[in-house]
Design an enzyme around this catalytic site. Sequence first.
Site, short mmCIF file in Angstrom:
data_model
loop_
_atom_site.label_atom_id
_atom_site.label_comp_id
_atom_site.label_asym_id
_atom_site.label_seq_id
_atom_site.Cartn_x
_atom_site.Cartn_y
_atom_site.Cartn_z
CE LYS A 161 -34.34 -69.76 14.70
NZ LYS A 161 -33.83 -68.60 13.95
O1 G3P Z 1 -34.82 -65.84 12.06
C1 G3P Z 1 -35.97 -66.29 11.44
C2 G3P Z 1 -36.86 -65.24 10.84
O2 G3P Z 1 -36.95 -64.11 11.64
C3 G3P Z 1 -36.62 -64.99 9.39
O3 G3P Z 1 -37.22 -63.82 8.91
O4 G3P Z 1 -37.48 -62.10 7.17
O5 G3P Z 1 -36.24 -64.21 6.63
O6 G3P Z 1 -38.70 -64.24 6.92
P1 G3P Z 1 -37.42 -63.59 7.31
#
Ligand code: G3P
Length: 215
Positions: free
Chosen positions: A83
């Site tokens: 990633k």
């Molecule tokens: O893994 C990346 C993403 O899904 C992060 O989500 O909730 O931290 O914006 P969030």
Amino acid sequence: MDLYIDTASLDEIKQAAAMGVLDGVTTNPSLIAKEGVDYSKRLAEICEVVPGPVSAEVIATDYEGMLKEGRERAKIASNIVVKLPSTLDGLRACKTLSDEGTRTNLTLCFQPLQALMVAKAGAFLVSPFIGRLDDIGQDGMELIRQIRAVYDNYGYPTKLLAASIRHPLHIVDCALAGADVVTVPFGVIKQMMNHPLTDSGLAKFVADYKKAFGG
Ligand code: G3P
């Protein structure tokens, strides 16, 4: 639509895998920090549980550093997907690693041109963040629709992985918009099978049967 879990918790991953509907896992530095475990060790543990793609993020932000970390992460297991951030250095690292046969997931995507560029560089997955756009008053789902249209217009094989999912309606809208994958926190995965009418209907079936036949 494929369903990934967005977590670094081995317990959550095992519970989701036991549901029989888990296609992959995404992790990130924040999720690993929350667990307080060694990133490489945890990735190896996850890859033993889940045979599908497991996204392993680099910490470096420069091209050489990303390549070094990406190559190390890729050695952990054959289902590791490296990633990388959707930056100019990330784009270069995506091209190099993809040319070497390593699958990549380009994360922190917030506009359709980032998705177009990473598809051209050979990304296996692109991760547009819906919730974080919603958080600043923009329409995260519109980004999913735009990327879907761009990829379909030109036949790019990069998979559209909708990330930063906050609630079940996001997933319904992603499925309708044609996202290839959604990555979902464990709490929201469990909500996907919830409906109050299911609960009340089940309670009534059981109560009616017991009233008639006892037990
Ligand atoms: O893994 C990346 C993403 O899904 C992060 O989500 O909730 O931290 O914006 P969030």
